[in-house]
Design a protein around this motif. Structure first.
Motif, mmCIF file in Angstrom:
data_model
loop_
_atom_site.group_PDB
_atom_site.id
_atom_site.type_symbol
_atom_site.label_atom_id
_atom_site.label_comp_id
_atom_site.label_asym_id
_atom_site.label_seq_id
_atom_site.Cartn_x
_atom_site.Cartn_y
_atom_site.Cartn_z
ATOM 1 N N ASN A 24 34.099 52.983 41.074
ATOM 2 C CA ASN A 24 33.580 52.896 42.444
ATOM 3 C C ASN A 24 34.566 52.120 43.316
ATOM 4 O OD1 ASN A 24 31.621 51.292 44.581
ATOM 5 N ND2 ASN A 24 30.989 53.381 44.201
ATOM 6 N N PRO A 25 35.124 52.763 44.346
ATOM 7 C CA PRO A 25 36.194 52.119 45.114
ATOM 8 C C PRO A 25 35.768 50.812 45.791
ATOM 9 C CG PRO A 25 35.497 54.199 46.144
ATOM 10 C CD PRO A 25 34.830 54.137 44.820
ATOM 11 N N TYR A 26 34.525 50.746 46.278
ATOM 12 C CA TYR A 26 34.084 49.523 46.975
ATOM 13 C C TYR A 26 33.990 48.342 46.024
ATOM 14 C CZ TYR A 26 32.687 52.838 50.548
ATOM 15 O OH TYR A 26 32.685 53.831 51.494
ATOM 16 N N LEU A 27 33.423 48.606 44.840
ATOM 17 C CA LEU A 27 33.280 47.519 43.876
ATOM 18 C C LEU A 27 34.656 47.041 43.409
ATOM 19 C CD1 LEU A 27 31.533 45.673 42.273
ATOM 20 C CD2 LEU A 27 31.106 47.471 40.620
ATOM 21 N N GLN A 28 35.552 47.996 43.169
ATOM 22 C CA GLN A 28 36.892 47.616 42.710
ATOM 23 C C GLN A 28 37.637 46.798 43.774
ATOM 24 O OE1 GLN A 28 38.361 47.790 39.726
ATOM 25 N NE2 GLN A 28 36.329 48.418 39.024
ATOM 26 N N LYS A 29 37.504 47.230 45.043
ATOM 27 C CA LYS A 29 38.162 46.510 46.136
ATOM 28 C C LYS A 29 37.581 45.098 46.263
ATOM 29 C CE LYS A 29 38.941 47.047 51.057
ATOM 30 N NZ LYS A 29 38.328 47.673 52.209
ATOM 31 N N PHE A 30 36.259 45.004 46.148
ATOM 32 C CA PHE A 30 35.578 43.716 46.255
ATOM 33 C C PHE A 30 36.064 42.760 45.153
ATOM 34 C CE2 PHE A 30 31.666 41.108 45.376
ATOM 35 C CZ PHE A 30 31.628 40.444 46.596
ATOM 36 N N LEU A 31 36.172 43.296 43.935
ATOM 37 C CA LEU A 31 36.611 42.451 42.811
ATOM 38 C C LEU A 31 38.037 41.944 43.004
ATOM 39 C CD1 LEU A 31 35.073 44.413 39.807
ATOM 40 C CD2 LEU A 31 34.301 42.230 40.750
ATOM 41 N N ARG A 32 38.864 42.755 43.676
ATOM 42 C CA ARG A 32 40.233 42.315 43.935
ATOM 43 C C ARG A 32 40.259 41.176 44.954
ATOM 44 N NH1 ARG A 32 41.436 47.877 43.364
ATOM 45 N NH2 ARG A 32 41.370 48.264 45.601
ATOM 46 N N ARG A 33 39.237 41.130 45.822
ATOM 47 C CA ARG A 33 39.226 40.139 46.897
ATOM 48 C C ARG A 33 38.616 38.792 46.515
ATOM 49 N NH1 ARG A 33 35.875 41.621 50.906
ATOM 50 N NH2 ARG A 33 36.301 39.564 51.702
ATOM 51 N N ILE A 34 37.812 38.767 45.429
ATOM 52 C CA ILE A 34 37.136 37.515 45.065
ATOM 53 C C ILE A 34 37.718 36.964 43.764
ATOM 54 C CG2 ILE A 34 34.961 38.054 46.261
ATOM 55 C CD1 ILE A 34 33.814 38.805 43.470
ATOM 56 N N ALA A 35 37.558 35.644 43.582
ATOM 57 C CA ALA A 35 38.102 35.014 42.373
ATOM 58 C C ALA A 35 37.107 35.085 41.220
ATOM 59 C CB ALA A 35 38.455 33.557 42.683
ATOM 60 N N TRP A 36 35.837 35.195 41.533
ATOM 61 C CA TRP A 36 34.789 35.262 40.506
ATOM 62 C C TRP A 36 34.923 36.550 39.690
ATOM 63 C CZ3 TRP A 36 29.403 37.598 41.562
ATOM 64 C CH2 TRP A 36 28.552 37.410 40.465
ATOM 65 N N ARG A 37 34.742 36.449 38.377
ATOM 66 C CA ARG A 37 34.756 37.621 37.507
ATOM 67 C C ARG A 37 33.368 37.799 36.911
ATOM 68 N NH1 ARG A 37 37.350 39.323 40.048
ATOM 69 N NH2 ARG A 37 39.556 39.218 40.295
ATOM 70 N N PRO A 38 32.504 38.587 37.553
ATOM 71 C CA PRO A 38 31.148 38.759 37.017
ATOM 72 C C PRO A 38 31.201 39.283 35.578
ATOM 73 C CG PRO A 38 31.362 39.803 39.173
ATOM 74 C CD PRO A 38 32.742 39.401 38.751
ATOM 75 N N ARG A 39 30.303 38.757 34.727
ATOM 76 C CA ARG A 39 30.368 39.171 33.311
ATOM 77 C C ARG A 39 29.758 40.555 33.099
ATOM 78 N NH1 ARG A 39 28.585 33.654 30.287
ATOM 79 N NH2 ARG A 39 29.545 32.268 31.814
ATOM 80 N N ARG A 40 28.826 40.937 33.962
ATOM 81 C CA ARG A 40 28.243 42.287 33.902
ATOM 82 C C ARG A 40 28.298 42.884 35.297
ATOM 83 N NH1 ARG A 40 28.602 41.320 29.363
ATOM 84 N NH2 ARG A 40 27.075 41.368 27.682
ATOM 85 N N LEU A 41 28.545 44.193 35.352
ATOM 86 C CA LEU A 41 28.669 44.872 36.642
ATOM 87 C C LEU A 41 27.823 46.146 36.650
ATOM 88 C CD1 LEU A 41 32.550 44.732 37.037
ATOM 89 C CD2 LEU A 41 30.909 43.540 38.511
ATOM 90 N N ALA A 42 27.332 46.489 37.816
ATOM 91 C CA ALA A 42 26.670 47.788 37.963
ATOM 92 C C ALA A 42 26.896 48.297 39.367
ATOM 93 C CB ALA A 42 25.172 47.674 37.694
ATOM 94 N N VAL A 43 26.826 49.625 39.507
ATOM 95 C CA VAL A 43 26.878 50.223 40.844
ATOM 96 C C VAL A 43 25.765 51.259 40.910
ATOM 97 C CG1 VAL A 43 28.714 51.847 40.152
ATOM 98 C CG2 VAL A 43 28.312 51.386 42.549
ATOM 99 N N PHE A 44 24.992 51.192 41.993
ATOM 100 C CA PHE A 44 23.873 52.112 42.154
ATOM 101 C C PHE A 44 24.029 52.900 43.451
ATOM 102 C CE2 PHE A 44 21.868 48.336 39.988
ATOM 103 C CZ PHE A 44 21.836 48.924 38.732
ATOM 104 N N ALA A 45 23.685 54.191 43.366
ATOM 105 C CA ALA A 45 23.674 55.002 44.581
ATOM 106 C C ALA A 45 22.533 54.529 45.476
ATOM 107 C CB ALA A 45 23.493 56.470 44.206
ATOM 108 N N GLY A 46 22.796 54.507 46.790
ATOM 109 C CA GLY A 46 21.820 53.935 47.718
ATOM 110 C C GLY A 46 20.898 54.970 48.339
ATOM 111 N N LYS A 47 20.351 54.606 49.480
ATOM 112 C CA LYS A 47 19.385 55.453 50.182
ATOM 113 C C LYS A 47 19.977 55.931 51.509
ATOM 114 C CE LYS A 47 14.691 55.252 52.092
ATOM 115 N NZ LYS A 47 13.517 54.383 52.305
#
Ligand SMILES: Cc1cc2nc3c(=O)[nH]c(=O)nc-3n(C[C@H](O)[C@H](O)[C@H](O)COP(=O)(O)O)c2cc1C
Length: 175
Positions: free
Chosen positions: A103-126
């Motif tokens: 997911n491009p948004y999640l990947q971009k977000f992870l590049r911008r923050i220092a935190w490394r979440p231990r679990r990740l998910a992406v859900f389609a919205g409404k």
């Protein structure tokens, strides 16, 4: 019993609905969940919880800046306990963009923050055209036209796979 914080950032309520679904599933699994919006005053302190989950929707390519601010402020406390992050967006309805790694948004977000979440998910919205103002509706219609999604302005559709949300709840319960 684990005390879990689920902190969400929502504009039209869908991420809050996903957070509520996670809360119910975790509650059934015997965990004590506190739901809070990142816009709450005062914000909850992650240090008061055993696990922390943060979820946010995408609006015009970005998660709410309140989320990155919260992450920056509390990164130490986040790193010190089991933690997870989920993103909600419409691009995730497309096969090939529906996983944390793709997911491009999640990947971009992870590049911008220092935190490394231990679990990740992406859900389609409404998609909820009747709810949007004129320009938002026009722009989302244009994006949907380009990405072969629904353009009828009466369309209201939840693309969220609730089974996937429940599976994520099980992952969180086991963390
Ligand atoms: C004004 C607006 C802009 C949006 N921009 C994007 C976007 O850039 N990319 C995307 O995949 N989804 C986009 N979405 C879709 C939302 O991420 C989706 O509707 C999500 O379910 C909203 O969650 P919320 O109600 O918790 O804010 C947008 C929605 C709106 C209303």
């Amino acid at each position: 019993m684990s005390k879990i914080l689920i902190l969400y950032a929502t504009t039209d309520g869908h991420t809050a609905k996903i957070a509520e679904r996670l809360r119910r599933a975790l509650d059934t699994a015997g965990q004590a969940v506190t739901l809070a919006s990142v816009a709450d005053h005062p914000q909850p302190d992650p240090a008061a919880f055993d696990k922390v989950v943060i979820g946010a929707s995408i609006r015009y390519g970005r998660h709410s800046p309140l989320v990155s601010e919260f992450i920056d402020r509390y990164q130490q406390a986040l790193d010190a306990r089991p933690n997870a992050f989920f993103s909600v967006n419409l691009v995730a309805r497309k096969p090939g963009k529906d996983h944390p790694e793709t997911n491009p948004y999640l990947q971009k977000f992870l590049r911008r923050i220092a935190w490394r979440p231990r679990r990740l998910a992406v859900f389609a919205g409404k998609l909820d055209y009747p709810r949007y103002g004129f320009w938002d509706r026009k722009i989302i219609q244009l994006i949907m036209l380009i990405t072969k999604g629904p353009t009828d302005p009466q369309t209201v559709v939840e693309f969220t796979d609730w089974g996937q949300v429940d599976a994520f709840a099980r992952t969180l319960a086991e963390m």
